[in-house]
Design a protein around this motif. Structure first.
Motif, PDB file in Angstrom:
ATOM      1  N   VAL A   1       0.827  -1.203   0.000  1.00 40.40           N
ATOM      2  CA  VAL A   1       0.000   0.000   0.000  1.00 40.40           C
ATOM      3  C   VAL A   1       0.864   1.257   0.000  1.00 40.40           C
ATOM      4  O   VAL A   1       2.047   1.225   0.346  1.00 40.40           O
ATOM      5  N   ALA A   2       0.209   2.357  -0.368  1.00 41.98           N
ATOM      6  CA  ALA A   2       0.871   3.663  -0.359  1.00 41.98           C
ATOM      7  C   ALA A   2      -0.201   4.735  -0.300  1.00 41.98           C
ATOM      8  O   ALA A   2      -1.373   4.484  -0.602  1.00 41.98           O
ATOM      9  N   ALA A   3       0.204   5.937   0.070  1.00 45.85           N
ATOM     10  CA  ALA A   3      -0.695   7.089   0.023  1.00 45.85           C
ATOM     11  C   ALA A   3      -0.785   7.588  -1.418  1.00 45.85           C
ATOM     12  O   ALA A   3       0.204   7.547  -2.158  1.00 45.85           O
ATOM     13  N   PRO A   4      -1.949   8.076  -1.844  1.00 44.64           N
ATOM     14  CA  PRO A   4      -2.075   8.599  -3.215  1.00 44.64           C
ATOM     15  C   PRO A   4      -1.044   9.683  -3.529  1.00 44.64           C
ATOM     16  O   PRO A   4      -0.533   9.739  -4.659  1.00 44.64           O
ATOM     17  N   GLY A   5      -0.740  10.526  -2.537  1.00 44.86           N
ATOM     18  CA  GLY A   5       0.237  11.581  -2.774  1.00 44.86           C
ATOM     19  C   GLY A   5       1.620  11.049  -3.105  1.00 44.86           C
ATOM     20  O   GLY A   5       2.320  11.603  -3.961  1.00 44.86           O
ATOM     21  N   TYR A   6       2.017   9.966  -2.432  1.00 43.29           N
ATOM     22  CA  TYR A   6       3.308   9.362  -2.735  1.00 43.29           C
ATOM     23  C   TYR A   6       3.322   8.818  -4.160  1.00 43.29           C
ATOM     24  O   TYR A   6       4.299   8.997  -4.903  1.00 43.29           O
ATOM     25  N   LEU A   7       2.247   8.168  -4.565  1.00 45.22           N
ATOM     26  CA  LEU A   7       2.191   7.580  -5.905  1.00 45.22           C
ATOM     27  C   LEU A   7       2.186   8.662  -6.987  1.00 45.22           C
ATOM     28  O   LEU A   7       2.776   8.479  -8.054  1.00 45.22           O
ATOM     29  N   ARG A   8       1.536   9.792  -6.728  1.00 47.61           N
ATOM     30  CA  ARG A   8       1.575  10.889  -7.698  1.00 47.61           C
ATOM     31  C   ARG A   8       3.006  11.412  -7.852  1.00 47.61           C
ATOM     32  O   ARG A   8       3.429  11.791  -8.945  1.00 47.61           O
ATOM     33  N   ARG A   9       3.727  11.413  -6.767  1.00 46.59           N
ATOM     34  CA  ARG A   9       5.089  11.949  -6.775  1.00 46.59           C
ATOM     35  C   ARG A   9       6.099  10.953  -7.338  1.00 46.59           C
ATOM     36  O   ARG A   9       7.000  11.333  -8.093  1.00 46.59           O
ATOM     37  N   ALA A  10       5.961   9.676  -6.986  1.00 45.90           N
ATOM     38  CA  ALA A  10       6.997   8.693  -7.299  1.00 45.90           C
ATOM     39  C   ALA A  10       6.586   7.680  -8.363  1.00 45.90           C
ATOM     40  O   ALA A  10       7.426   6.909  -8.825  1.00 45.90           O
ATOM     41  N   GLY A  11       5.308   7.683  -8.733  1.00 48.54           N
ATOM     42  CA  GLY A  11       4.837   6.692  -9.700  1.00 48.54           C
ATOM     43  C   GLY A  11       4.358   5.429  -9.001  1.00 48.54           C
ATOM     44  O   GLY A  11       4.609   5.214  -7.809  1.00 48.54           O
ATOM     45  N   THR A  12       3.641   4.585  -9.745  1.00 48.22           N
ATOM     46  CA  THR A  12       3.066   3.361  -9.191  1.00 48.22           C
ATOM     47  C   THR A  12       3.869   2.157  -9.653  1.00 48.22           C
ATOM     48  O   THR A  12       3.983   1.911 -10.860  1.00 48.22           O
ATOM     49  N   PRO A  13       4.435   1.383  -8.720  1.00 48.37           N
ATOM     50  CA  PRO A  13       5.200   0.201  -9.128  1.00 48.37           C
ATOM     51  C   PRO A  13       4.284  -0.860  -9.719  1.00 48.37           C
ATOM     52  O   PRO A  13       3.171  -1.068  -9.245  1.00 48.37           O
ATOM     53  N   GLN A  14       4.783  -1.541 -10.742  1.00 46.02           N
ATOM     54  CA  GLN A  14       4.022  -2.604 -11.385  1.00 46.02           C
ATOM     55  C   GLN A  14       4.641  -3.977 -11.160  1.00 46.02           C
ATOM     56  O   GLN A  14       3.954  -4.981 -11.170  1.00 46.02           O
ATOM     57  N   THR A  15       5.947  -4.025 -10.970  1.00 46.55           N
ATOM     58  CA  THR A  15       6.660  -5.286 -10.823  1.00 46.55           C
ATOM     59  C   THR A  15       7.561  -5.238  -9.596  1.00 46.55           C
ATOM     60  O   THR A  15       7.827  -4.161  -9.037  1.00 46.55           O
ATOM     61  N   ILE A  16       8.053  -6.409  -9.199  1.00 43.03           N
ATOM     62  CA  ILE A  16       8.975  -6.471  -8.069  1.00 43.03           C
ATOM     63  C   ILE A  16      10.238  -5.671  -8.368  1.00 43.03           C
ATOM     64  O   ILE A  16      10.772  -4.973  -7.495  1.00 43.03           O
ATOM     65  N   ALA A  17      10.708  -5.716  -9.603  1.00 46.27           N
ATOM     66  CA  ALA A  17      11.907  -4.955  -9.976  1.00 46.27           C
ATOM     67  C   ALA A  17      11.702  -3.454  -9.785  1.00 46.27           C
ATOM     68  O   ALA A  17      12.649  -2.727  -9.447  1.00 46.27           O
ATOM     69  N   ASP A  18      10.469  -2.980  -9.968  1.00 47.46           N
ATOM     70  CA  ASP A  18      10.188  -1.547  -9.805  1.00 47.46           C
ATOM     71  C   ASP A  18      10.444  -1.062  -8.382  1.00 47.46           C
ATOM     72  O   ASP A  18      10.673   0.138  -8.163  1.00 47.46           O
ATOM     73  N   LEU A  19      10.387  -1.960  -7.409  1.00 47.43           N
ATOM     74  CA  LEU A  19      10.564  -1.548  -6.013  1.00 47.43           C
ATOM     75  C   LEU A  19      11.944  -0.959  -5.760  1.00 47.43           C
ATOM     76  O   LEU A  19      12.129  -0.192  -4.805  1.00 47.43           O
ATOM     77  N   GLN A  20      12.906  -1.286  -6.591  1.00 49.89           N
ATOM     78  CA  GLN A  20      14.250  -0.742  -6.426  1.00 49.89           C
ATOM     79  C   GLN A  20      14.271   0.773  -6.583  1.00 49.89           C
ATOM     80  O   GLN A  20      15.191   1.446  -6.093  1.00 49.89           O
TER      81      GLN A  20
END
Length: 230
Positions: free
Chosen positions: A93-112
């Motif tokens: 999970v994440a806050a909507p504000g964080y996702l607007r700022r950093a983007g939404t991860p789609q894969t495990i590799a994106d977590l890096q």
């Protein structure tokens, strides 16, 4: 004839549950599930006093005098009675504000490329891995981030709500925030499996009445938890 766990009859006189109930709960489950119910339990059984130990430490029933404990993951002590309450599912999970700022991860590799809030294991002080599905099975994934929280996992939730990053947690911890949109789920396709939550108590020939009614009360409430869907 079955004897009610709420009251029992001795010599024609009704006996109410009474005395001190010693209860051990983990911090996460205590705050979100059990502690909010205790006033209702005492309203039903006013002669029962409650001594509640909120900690992630495993307790010694015999040495410390606990009546009941609630734990996530199956216990290793075969001398205990185990009553499953629910399966607690993982979410990322994440806050909507964080996702607007950093983007939404789609894969495990994106977590890096993301801030992943770290909760430190009480026993080792090392970050708890994330449990994510990859290639059809659950794997332990090491994540990284600038925020580390120890002892109280609710600190991770506070950081999360204020846009600090992503977090993998058990769904019951963030049910309210997911409903009102304060937090949103991401990576649902690989968010991980569930973990059993169980009620534990020692084997005894005759449980004190205060313990029996508490067990019945929590098991009754757990039916609603199992049915709840987001």
């Amino acid at each position: 004839m079955a004897v009610s766990t709420r009251t029992s009859s001795i010599g024609g006189h009704q006996r109410e549950p009474s005395g001190t109930l010693r209860l051990s709960v983990p911090t996460s489950y205590g705050h979100k599930r059990v502690l909010p119910l205790l006033p209702a339990f005492r309203a039903r059984y006013p002669r029962v006093e409650i001594d509640v130990h909120v900690s992630n430490r495993s307790v010694d029933f015999a040495a410390e005098g606990f009546d009941v404990a609630i734990r996530i993951l199956p216990p290793s002590d075969s001398s205990l009675v185990v009553r499953k309450l629910e399966d607690a599912a993982f979410v990322v999970v994440a806050a909507p504000g964080y996702l607007r700022r950093a983007g939404t991860p789609q894969t495990i590799a994106d977590l890096q490329q993301h801030e992943c809030i770290q909760f430190l294991r009480p026993a080792s002080g090392r970050p708890l891995p994330w449990y994510l599905h990859e290639d059809g099975r659950e794997q332990e994934i090491v994540t990284a981030g600038s925020y580390c929280v120890s002892d109280d996992v609710t600190g991770c939730i506070t950081l999360l709500r204020h846009g600090a990053g992503l977090l993998q947690t058990l769904r019951f911890m963030v049910e309210d925030e997911l409903r009102d949109g304060t937090l949103v789920k991401v990576m649902s396709h690989c968010a991980g499996s569930a973990r059993p939550v169980s009620l534990l108590y020692p084997h005894r020939r005759a449980l004190p009445l205060r313990v029996r009614v508490f067990i019945d009360f929590i098991v009754e409430k757990s039916t609603a938890w199992r049915r709840a869907k987001l």
